[in-house]
Write a protein that holds these residues in place. Structure first.
Motif, short mmCIF file in Angstrom:
data_model
loop_
_atom_site.label_atom_id
_atom_site.label_comp_id
_atom_site.label_asym_id
_atom_site.label_seq_id
_atom_site.Cartn_x
_atom_site.Cartn_y
_atom_site.Cartn_z
N PHE A 13 0.91 -1.16 0.00
CA PHE A 13 0.00 0.00 0.00
C PHE A 13 0.94 1.20 0.00
O PHE A 13 1.73 1.36 0.93
CB PHE A 13 -0.86 -0.02 1.27
CG PHE A 13 -2.11 0.82 1.20
CD1 PHE A 13 -3.35 0.23 1.11
CD2 PHE A 13 -2.04 2.21 1.24
CE1 PHE A 13 -4.52 1.00 1.06
CE2 PHE A 13 -3.18 2.99 1.19
CZ PHE A 13 -4.43 2.37 1.10
N ARG A 14 0.89 2.00 -1.01
CA ARG A 14 1.86 3.08 -1.24
C ARG A 14 3.30 2.54 -1.17
O ARG A 14 4.16 3.10 -0.49
CB ARG A 14 1.69 4.22 -0.24
CG ARG A 14 2.19 5.54 -0.79
CD ARG A 14 2.33 6.60 0.28
NE ARG A 14 2.66 7.89 -0.33
CZ ARG A 14 3.28 8.85 0.29
NH1 ARG A 14 3.65 8.72 1.55
NH2 ARG A 14 3.54 9.98 -0.32
N ASN A 15 3.54 1.43 -1.79
CA ASN A 15 4.87 0.80 -1.90
C ASN A 15 5.49 0.45 -0.55
O ASN A 15 6.71 0.38 -0.43
CB ASN A 15 5.85 1.73 -2.64
CG ASN A 15 5.27 2.28 -3.91
OD1 ASN A 15 4.85 1.49 -4.77
ND2 ASN A 15 5.19 3.59 -4.04
N LEU A 72 -1.25 14.10 14.16
CA LEU A 72 -1.64 12.73 13.82
C LEU A 72 -2.09 12.75 12.36
O LEU A 72 -3.12 13.32 12.03
CB LEU A 72 -2.79 12.35 14.74
CG LEU A 72 -3.59 11.09 14.52
CD1 LEU A 72 -2.71 9.87 14.64
CD2 LEU A 72 -4.71 11.03 15.54
N CYS A 73 -1.25 12.16 11.50
CA CYS A 73 -1.55 12.18 10.07
C CYS A 73 -1.66 10.73 9.62
O CYS A 73 -1.02 9.84 10.18
CB CYS A 73 -0.44 12.90 9.33
SG CYS A 73 -0.67 12.96 7.54
N SER A 74 -2.44 10.48 8.62
CA SER A 74 -2.52 9.12 8.11
C SER A 74 -2.90 9.19 6.65
O SER A 74 -4.02 8.84 6.27
CB SER A 74 -3.53 8.33 8.93
OG SER A 74 -3.56 7.00 8.50
N GLY A 75 -1.93 9.69 5.85
CA GLY A 75 -2.19 9.89 4.42
C GLY A 75 -3.48 10.68 4.25
O GLY A 75 -4.32 10.37 3.42
N GLY A 76 -3.66 11.67 5.12
CA GLY A 76 -4.95 12.33 5.29
C GLY A 76 -5.53 11.84 6.61
O GLY A 76 -4.80 11.52 7.54
N GLY A 77 -6.83 11.73 6.66
CA GLY A 77 -7.50 11.45 7.93
C GLY A 77 -7.81 9.98 8.17
O GLY A 77 -8.86 9.65 8.68
N PHE A 117 -4.82 16.72 14.40
CA PHE A 117 -4.84 15.71 13.35
C PHE A 117 -4.93 16.37 11.97
O PHE A 117 -5.31 17.53 11.85
CB PHE A 117 -5.98 14.71 13.55
CG PHE A 117 -7.36 15.31 13.39
CD1 PHE A 117 -8.08 15.76 14.48
CD2 PHE A 117 -7.96 15.39 12.14
CE1 PHE A 117 -9.35 16.32 14.32
CE2 PHE A 117 -9.23 15.94 11.96
CZ PHE A 117 -9.92 16.41 13.07
N TRP A 118 -4.56 15.60 10.97
CA TRP A 118 -4.59 16.07 9.59
C TRP A 118 -5.84 15.49 8.95
O TRP A 118 -5.92 14.29 8.70
CB TRP A 118 -3.32 15.57 8.89
CG TRP A 118 -3.13 15.98 7.47
CD1 TRP A 118 -2.91 15.15 6.41
CD2 TRP A 118 -3.09 17.31 6.95
NE1 TRP A 118 -2.76 15.89 5.26
CE2 TRP A 118 -2.86 17.22 5.57
CE3 TRP A 118 -3.24 18.59 7.52
CZ2 TRP A 118 -2.78 18.33 4.75
CZ3 TRP A 118 -3.16 19.70 6.70
CH2 TRP A 118 -2.93 19.57 5.34
N PRO A 119 -6.86 16.32 8.72
CA PRO A 119 -8.16 15.77 8.28
C PRO A 119 -8.11 15.08 6.93
O PRO A 119 -8.80 14.10 6.70
CB PRO A 119 -9.05 17.01 8.21
CG PRO A 119 -8.37 18.06 9.01
CD PRO A 119 -6.91 17.77 8.90
C1 GLA Z 1 1.04 11.59 3.39
C2 GLA Z 1 0.62 12.85 4.10
C3 GLA Z 1 1.12 14.07 3.38
C4 GLA Z 1 2.63 14.00 3.25
C5 GLA Z 1 3.02 12.70 2.57
C6 GLA Z 1 4.53 12.51 2.57
O1 GLA Z 1 0.39 11.46 2.18
O2 GLA Z 1 -0.76 12.90 4.25
O3 GLA Z 1 0.76 15.24 4.05
O4 GLA Z 1 3.22 14.09 4.51
O5 GLA Z 1 2.44 11.57 3.22
O6 GLA Z 1 4.90 11.37 1.92
#
Ligand code: GLA
Length: 729
Positions: A437-439, A519-524, A538-540
């Protein structure tokens, strides 16, 4: 006087138990507006008698059963406070076990309860239930927050049987609610499409909300939900329950409309592929299930939850936050020391507090120049950063800004030294092809050595760079091929992964209690109150198109306070910089743009907006949030934040429909003001060279503004309007 007040308060919040007859016991858990009333009957069955608006006289709860006249044979099991399976109950259970002797039946009877006043309006009730036949027990915990009407409920499961017991299901809580009809608002999503809401009437049978993704568990379906009673609640009317599991891993919430038209809600860790072998004398502690009930619509429920989150849950929920400039979208992986030093200077020029270095700064054998390699090798890349991170931290200090850094320490690229050196640390099936998942793959956090490794990633960064002021913790992959080379019992994998993650976060927090972490997770993909105990924000979503964000932030705000929502101004979307900045200001403001690319006026706008934001951010972060115009229902979105004293507020208004003639044709009714006070409204955050279209000379009573309203004059020429409202002394 203070003592007398304290006594009075204790009396008010006290969870009393009322012996109704010699053997029957009524246990009400009361908060400001509500009561959850439990009953232990003569046979010691513990049931939920009632959950709803509280009564003035506690003695009257005993009359509730008569009022409902639901006296089928089944009633006494359908409303169980924690539903066992394998004996009389045939509805969805909260707990299912196989005893040490292979028997599958469980019966749980009330033994005793205890309540503790934890101060600050918080009470904790614990109720011990035991199986009359087996040495098996469950203690139910109800932590109630008086002012906020919030209850956190969890269970501790334990036994002293001769050998291990298998737990097939182990919910945190089950509720039982009575109403004429029930309306579920649930959420779904994907990358860049987080928090899409759907509302439907619950029909008989079971509706399940769940995740089996392991990490990034909320990506497709967040665990938060609302249930309206009798009719769909609106912003300001109707009875509505909000629920959420405080857990970052697989969850499962069953909403069962039973044969008597009552709603049973059973929520906990997802038991999918996770039968748990419980040793004698081991405590199995479930995560908390969180709920609040409002009788004044969704807005009031969200304000209760936001208040609770800031006061009791989110790390430093009542403290300051840092505005920042992030380099992710400005550079992606393409940067070096000189470029970053320029960006640090831009951070200062823009006027934000911190520069955040994103992905791409690490790995040497397999440099992190894209998302295909390097993850896991957390040494600074010598080519890009020959002098390491330290020199950047110093450069930031020289520019009077702080420095933060991105990590994704739970993950590994197969193209990395970490993968080469520790293939056994990677979650994968030994005999099957790897799926990425995303390499990338996930590290096996059930393994204590991996926990040490992840802790060390963070610890090293801090010990080598004393001034490091911020961490963005990412998590971009779900778990495929769930298998641990470390665990003997694979059924424990999902649970042990989460225990491992929380262990690491606890260790980080005990050593670095105050460093803000996003708290980020490739977005929310991982936003929940289990994690927010360790994170400040968190990163929505990676989707920062401001038009999309208006809708997304709107939905998130029902469950999470603005202070936790990291909103960045980027180049996503077609909106002008003012619109983008204004939307990002409805939370914790950041930027992810190339400052040099801004024209003079845009730069001036951003600089001024940051100054303005610094003057009103306390209201956005700590004030009360009122949704005034719903973007899904009309041409405009309007959101207000009013301070506790009702003396100051800020109101954000946007055009969300580009069709001809769209705009604020009608006044927007304000909320949360003092009806008797006089207010003046001014427009702030004006784009350089523009003038306001509103008449700022008039004053209005709170009553007028809440009854008639105020027109922010939003139209195709004024797509984003920020208003300041102030009480006239
Ligand atoms: C995720 C995060 C992004 C950025 C990238 C970096 O996608 O949501 O904000 O940090 O990773 O690879």
């Amino acid at each position: 006087m203070r003592f007398a007040l304290k006594v009075l308060w204790t009396l008010v919040v006290c969870i009393v138990s009322i012996p109704v007859s010699a053997q029957e016991e009524i246990i009400p858990i009361t908060t400001a507006e509500n009561a959850m009333v439990l009953k232990a009957d003569q046979k010691k069955n513990l049931s939920i008698l009632y959950y709803g608006r509280k009564l003035g006289n506690n003695n009257e709860y005993a009359l509730i059963s008569q009022a409902y006249k639901q006296t089928s044979d089944y009633t006494e099991v359908a409303d169980a406070a924690y539903t066992p399976s394998g004996s009389r109950n045939l509805l969805e259970p909260a707990i299912t076990v196989t005893h040490a002797d292979g028997n599958n039946s469980l019966d749980l009877r009330y033994v005793q309860h205890e309540q503790k006043d934890l101060g600050n309006g918080v009470n904790q009730l614990s109720i011990l239930l035991k199986d009359p036949v087996y040495n098996f027990q469950v203690t139910l915990f109800y932590k109630s927050y008086y002012k906020q009407d919030v209850v956190e409920q969890w269970a501790v499961i334990r036994h002293t049987e001769k050998s291990n017991v298998t737990l097939h299901k182990y919910a945190s809580a089950n509720l039982h609610i009575k109403a004429k009809s029930f309306w579920l608002t649930q959420y779904h999503g994907d990358w860049a499409k987080e928090m899409q809401s759907e509302t439907s009437r619950l029909t008989h049978g079971i509706k399940t909300l769940d995740s089996k993704l392991g990490t990034r568990a909320n990506l497709f379906q967040p665990s938060v939900f609302m249930v309206s009673l009798d009719q769909p609640a609106t912003e300001d009317e109707g009875t509505v329950l909000y629920g959420a599991l405080e857990y970052s891993g697989n969850f499962k919430t069953d909403l069962e409309l039973d044969y008597q038209n009552n709603l049973r809600i059973i929520s906990g860790i997802n038991n999918y592929a996770s039968a748990y072998t419980l040793k004698p004398n081991e405590d199995f502690v479930t995560p908390g299930f969180l709920y609040t009930l409002s009788h004044n619509g969704k807005g009031s429920a969200s304000r209760k939850l936001q208040d609770w989150a800031r006061n009791f849950k989110v790390l430093d929920g009542k403290k300051d936050r840092l505005t920042l400039l992030n380099n992710w979208e400005a550079t992606y992986f393409d940067f070096d020391e000189n470029k970053l030093k320029e960006l640090i200077k831009d951070t200062k020029k823009l006027g934000v507090d911190l520069f955040l270095l994103d992905d791409g700064w690490f790995a040497n054998k397999y440099p992190r120049n894209g998302d295909v390699a390097g993850l896991g090798d957390w040494a600074p890349n010598r080519k890009k950063l020959p002098n390491g991170i330290g020199t950047l931290v110093k450069e930031a200090a020289n520019n009077q800004v702080k420095f933060g850094i991105w990590i994704e320490p739970e993950m590994v690229n197969p193209k990395s030294e970490l993968y080469e050196q520790h293939p056994d640390w990677v979650v994968k099936q030994p005999q099957r092809a790897e799926h990425y998942f995303r390499n990338q793959l996930v590290l096996d956090l059930s393994n204590p050595k991996v926990q040490d490794f992840v802790f060390k990633v963070v610890d090293d960064l801090f010990s080598q760079n004393g001034e490091l002021a911020y961490i963005k913790w990412d998590c971009n992959a779900v778990i495929y091929n769930a298998h641990s080379a470390y665990l003997k019992n694979q059924s424990h994998f999902y649970i042990e992964y989460m225990r491992g993650l929380y262990n690491v976060l606890k260790r980080i927090r005990s050593k670095y209690p105050a460093v803000p972490m996003m708290l980020c997770s490739g977005g929310g993909g991982r936003v929940d109150y289990g994690a927010l105990e360790y994170f400040t924000e968190f990163w929505p979503s990676d989707n920062t198109d401001p038009l999309e964000r208006i809708f997304m932030q709107w939905e998130y705000s029902y469950f999470y306070p603005a202070i936790t929502s990291a909103n960045h101004v980027t180049d996503w979307g077609k909106q002008p910089v003012k619109f983008r900045t204004d939307v990002a200001m409805m939370g914790k403001l950041g930027f992810d743009i190339v400052v040099k690319h801004l024209n003079e006026k845009d730069l001036q706008y951003c600089q001024n907006a940051i100054k303005q934001y610094n003057s009103f951010k306390d209201i956005v972060w700590f004030g009360k949030q009122y949704r005034l115009a719903n973007p899904t229902e009309g041409d405009i979105a309007s959101m207000a934040y009013i301070n506790e004293e009702q003396s100051k507020g800020v109101i954000f208004n946007y055009l969300v429909n580009n069709r001809y003639g769209s705009g604020s044709i009608y006044p927007v009714r304000l909320k949360g003001l003092d009806a008797a006070a006089k207010y003046r409204i001014t427009e702030i955050c004006l784009y350089p060279g523009t003038k306001t279209s509103i008449d700022e000379s008039k004053t209005y009573s709170g009553e007028f503004l809440m009854t008639i309203g105020f027109n922010p004059v939003v139209n195709a020429q004024r797509t984003s309007v920020v208003l300041s409202i102030e009480k006239i002394r």
